[in-house]
Enzyme design. Sequence first.
Site, PDB file in Angstrom:
ATOM      1  N   LYS A 101       4.408   0.692  10.211  1.00  0.00           N
ATOM      2  CA  LYS A 101       4.477   1.900   9.375  1.00  0.00           C
ATOM      3  C   LYS A 101       4.036   3.131  10.157  1.00  0.00           C
ATOM      4  O   LYS A 101       4.571   4.210   9.967  1.00  0.00           O
ATOM      5  CB  LYS A 101       3.549   1.752   8.173  1.00  0.00           C
ATOM      6  CG  LYS A 101       4.177   1.080   6.989  1.00  0.00           C
ATOM      7  CD  LYS A 101       3.215   1.226   5.804  1.00  0.00           C
ATOM      8  CE  LYS A 101       3.503   0.205   4.740  1.00  0.00           C
ATOM      9  NZ  LYS A 101       2.397   0.092   3.785  1.00  0.00           N
ATOM     10  N   ARG A 126       5.292 -12.967   9.702  1.00  0.00           N
ATOM     11  CA  ARG A 126       5.952 -11.720   9.351  1.00  0.00           C
ATOM     12  C   ARG A 126       7.306 -11.652  10.049  1.00  0.00           C
ATOM     13  O   ARG A 126       7.561 -12.375  11.012  1.00  0.00           O
ATOM     14  CB  ARG A 126       5.086 -10.527   9.716  1.00  0.00           C
ATOM     15  CG  ARG A 126       4.895 -10.325  11.211  1.00  0.00           C
ATOM     16  CD  ARG A 126       3.811  -9.292  11.528  1.00  0.00           C
ATOM     17  NE  ARG A 126       4.108  -7.995  10.974  1.00  0.00           N
ATOM     18  CZ  ARG A 126       3.365  -7.383  10.043  1.00  0.00           C
ATOM     19  NH1 ARG A 126       2.282  -7.963   9.575  1.00  0.00           N
ATOM     20  NH2 ARG A 126       3.692  -6.193   9.614  1.00  0.00           N
ATOM     21  N   GLU A 163       0.878  -1.172   0.000  1.00  0.00           N
ATOM     22  CA  GLU A 163       0.000   0.000   0.000  1.00  0.00           C
ATOM     23  C   GLU A 163       0.916   1.222   0.000  1.00  0.00           C
ATOM     24  O   GLU A 163       1.794   1.324   0.853  1.00  0.00           O
ATOM     25  CB  GLU A 163      -0.865  -0.031   1.269  1.00  0.00           C
ATOM     26  CG  GLU A 163      -1.942   1.013   1.235  1.00  0.00           C
ATOM     27  CD  GLU A 163      -2.826   0.967   2.486  1.00  0.00           C
ATOM     28  OE1 GLU A 163      -3.516   1.970   2.726  1.00  0.00           O
ATOM     29  OE2 GLU A 163      -2.828  -0.052   3.212  1.00  0.00           O
TER      30      GLU A 163
HETATM   31  P1  ATP Z   1      -0.292  -1.575   6.612  1.00  0.00           P
HETATM   32  O1  ATP Z   1      -0.646  -1.601   8.051  1.00  0.00           O
HETATM   33  O2  ATP Z   1      -0.141  -0.194   6.069  1.00  0.00           O
HETATM   34  O3  ATP Z   1      -1.107  -2.492   5.746  1.00  0.00           O
HETATM   35  P2  ATP Z   1       1.843  -3.365   5.991  1.00  0.00           P
HETATM   36  O4  ATP Z   1       3.141  -3.452   6.705  1.00  0.00           O
HETATM   37  O5  ATP Z   1       0.953  -4.537   5.933  1.00  0.00           O
HETATM   38  O6  ATP Z   1       1.172  -2.117   6.623  1.00  0.00           O
HETATM   39  P3  ATP Z   1       1.685  -3.268   3.112  1.00  0.00           P
HETATM   40  O7  ATP Z   1       2.127  -2.186   2.217  1.00  0.00           O
HETATM   41  O8  ATP Z   1       0.263  -3.621   3.107  1.00  0.00           O
HETATM   42  O9  ATP Z   1       2.148  -2.837   4.560  1.00  0.00           O
HETATM   43  O10 ATP Z   1       2.582  -4.550   2.888  1.00  0.00           O
HETATM   44  C1  ATP Z   1       2.888  -5.092   1.631  1.00  0.00           C
HETATM   45  C2  ATP Z   1       3.231  -6.547   1.762  1.00  0.00           C
HETATM   46  O11 ATP Z   1       4.340  -6.729   2.636  1.00  0.00           O
HETATM   47  C3  ATP Z   1       2.080  -7.341   2.351  1.00  0.00           C
HETATM   48  O12 ATP Z   1       1.917  -8.520   1.581  1.00  0.00           O
HETATM   49  C4  ATP Z   1       2.525  -7.639   3.740  1.00  0.00           C
HETATM   50  O13 ATP Z   1       2.006  -8.857   4.195  1.00  0.00           O
HETATM   51  C5  ATP Z   1       4.041  -7.687   3.622  1.00  0.00           C
HETATM   52  N1  ATP Z   1       4.665  -7.324   4.889  1.00  0.00           N
HETATM   53  C6  ATP Z   1       4.487  -6.197   5.598  1.00  0.00           C
HETATM   54  N2  ATP Z   1       5.189  -6.219   6.747  1.00  0.00           N
HETATM   55  C7  ATP Z   1       5.851  -7.404   6.764  1.00  0.00           C
HETATM   56  C8  ATP Z   1       6.746  -8.032   7.696  1.00  0.00           C
HETATM   57  N3  ATP Z   1       7.110  -7.441   8.830  1.00  0.00           N
HETATM   58  N4  ATP Z   1       7.232  -9.252   7.374  1.00  0.00           N
HETATM   59  C9  ATP Z   1       6.879  -9.855   6.218  1.00  0.00           C
HETATM   60  N5  ATP Z   1       6.045  -9.321   5.316  1.00  0.00           N
HETATM   61  C10 ATP Z   1       5.521  -8.119   5.575  1.00  0.00           C
HETATM   62 MG    MG Z   2      -1.101  -4.320   4.681  1.00  0.00          MG
END
Ligand code: ATP
Ligand code: MG
Length: 563
Positions: A276, A266, A37
């Site tokens: 974030k 994660r 996102e």
């Molecule tokens: P938000 O709360 O804004 O959704 P987010 O960390 O999930 O934050 P995204 O931009 O939606 O951010 O994440 C993009 C991809 O990265 C998603 O598929 C998410 O599952 C993965 N991702 C995010 N944080 C992690 C993490 N700490 N470890 C592994 N994968 C992650």
């Molecule tokens: Mg997300």
Amino acid sequence: MSELKNQPAKSDFIRDIIADDLATGKHATTITRFPPEPNGYLHIGHAKSICLNFGIAEEYADRSAVCHLRFDDTNPEKEESEYVESIKADVKWLGFDWGENLYFASDYFSFFYDCAVHLIQQGKAFVENQSAEEMRANRGNLTLPGTPSPFRDRSVEENLELFAKMRAGEFQEGECVLRAKIDMSSPNLNMRDPVLYRILKAHHHNTGDAWCIYPMYDFAHPLEDALEHITHSLCTLEFENHRPLYDWVIENCPVPSKPRQIEFARLNLTYTVLSKRKLLQLVKEGHVSGWDDPRMPTISGIRRRGYPPEAVKHFCKRIGITKFNGTTDVALLEFDVRDHLNASAPRRMAVLEPVKVILENWEEGNVEYAEVPNHPQNSEEGIREIALTGEIWIEREDFMEDPPKKFYRLGPGRYVRLRGGPIIQCTGFEKDSDGVVTVIRANVLPGTTGVDAPEGVECRAAIHWVDAAHGADAEIRIYDRLFSVENPDDAEDGFLSVLNPDSLKTITAKIEPSLAEVGPGFRCQFERVGYFVSDGIDHQPGSKPVFNRTVALRDSWAKQAGR
Ligand code: ATP
Ligand code: MG
């Protein structure tokens, strides 16, 4: 270098599923996606997801497997184009290529809308007029079933008309939403008539003001995947409970393919926050200089810090993919950085805490050249010649006024070799009124460059040095961990209360002449000191060189933690 380098990724339960699907012919190839996102910069946790999704596509390149880069930009309120550009740069920096496969979920708004209309026509969605609070109150909980909405049995015609009005902007935000009609007594709360669409009178970075209703993540995401023919939709464990809804959307909408959602753990790291929201707060409140501050766990931060992308990828490979949430020791990441730089980074000399040495028997105006290997373990890297004159800088800690027997560096009467150059013998020193050594005096032993110490000269060590006439001044930023406790997220008074006050120290150092000539982003080892990189932004030709410490030669935290 560690054994894992350049070897294929270890298998894991996701790779096993994919291998199986290809072996049984369920799929001819695999299509994955990385769906950020664009509401912030990517961090090391995202790197794990990028390495997984793009890594799988690379492993099946012979089957034309691909990984899509998809911006999940369905929420108009939080997204900015700056983030889109930074995300692209970060994925590229990690060495991955989405080729033609760059997508924006906002390009699918019409499709989402059509799917919603389809659900209404099938009697599987309805326009809800209860307020958000009423919906929450009627949702039930883990032990109590929910209460069906009084609007649940509206006719298809009425729902179609109301939904069209929602889209046409005839209602205010919060006045109504579109809900799926699934099961108000499902043990899975996500299945209790979840909201599919809400009204948001907000400007969208891509579609402008064309829409005033926006789909919810749980509705949009499976549709995005299906539309792009994603075979395996890999996400983090928080979405495990959302999978039945993901599957319901796929089953009940007119989609061109049936993707499968698979969840993995994660990445969490010690001494680090990865939310974030918290990273944004660090930036907004000025606790760091920006998203790319070298102390940030963002990809742009660690790039500026000097972490090589190969080390980050190796780390992701090493931690692997599992179903169990845990916290990884940040020392593992630092180890990979050190390991990679040890093998790859050229060696240079810089003196961080300089004290001057005057070579008393140096003939006025004489210039000699030391020959220093660019990499001690790799002769292919060659040698460089460094000018030496009668005054040099050495590290303050390489001199002791009254050294113990086992101190093999400089002290009164003692010998030491200047790296790549001659042996010198200390003849004296001067101190100021505070007792601080201000200058050291020494004699050069002629003819000792490149040859063993002569009989009777005890010289067991070589120290790094910078010539006073030829070297330059540089700003050195000594970075350390941003937080001083292992789990900043758990700090009683909040994560900001455990910021490490010593995470940045700026000093002026002496650098060898070649270091004043490098461009931004030059990674090297300052011999005997640590790994450094010229700053990607502030190190510019014509101004004072700026170097960031990437990582120290040894893990100083290991001692403190008793490891
Ligand atoms: P938000 O709360 O804004 O959704 P987010 O960390 O999930 O934050 P995204 O931009 O939606 O951010 O994440 C993009 C991809 O990265 C998603 O598929 C998410 O599952 C993965 N991702 C995010 N944080 C992690 C993490 N700490 N470890 C592994 N994968 C992650
Ligand atoms: Mg997300």
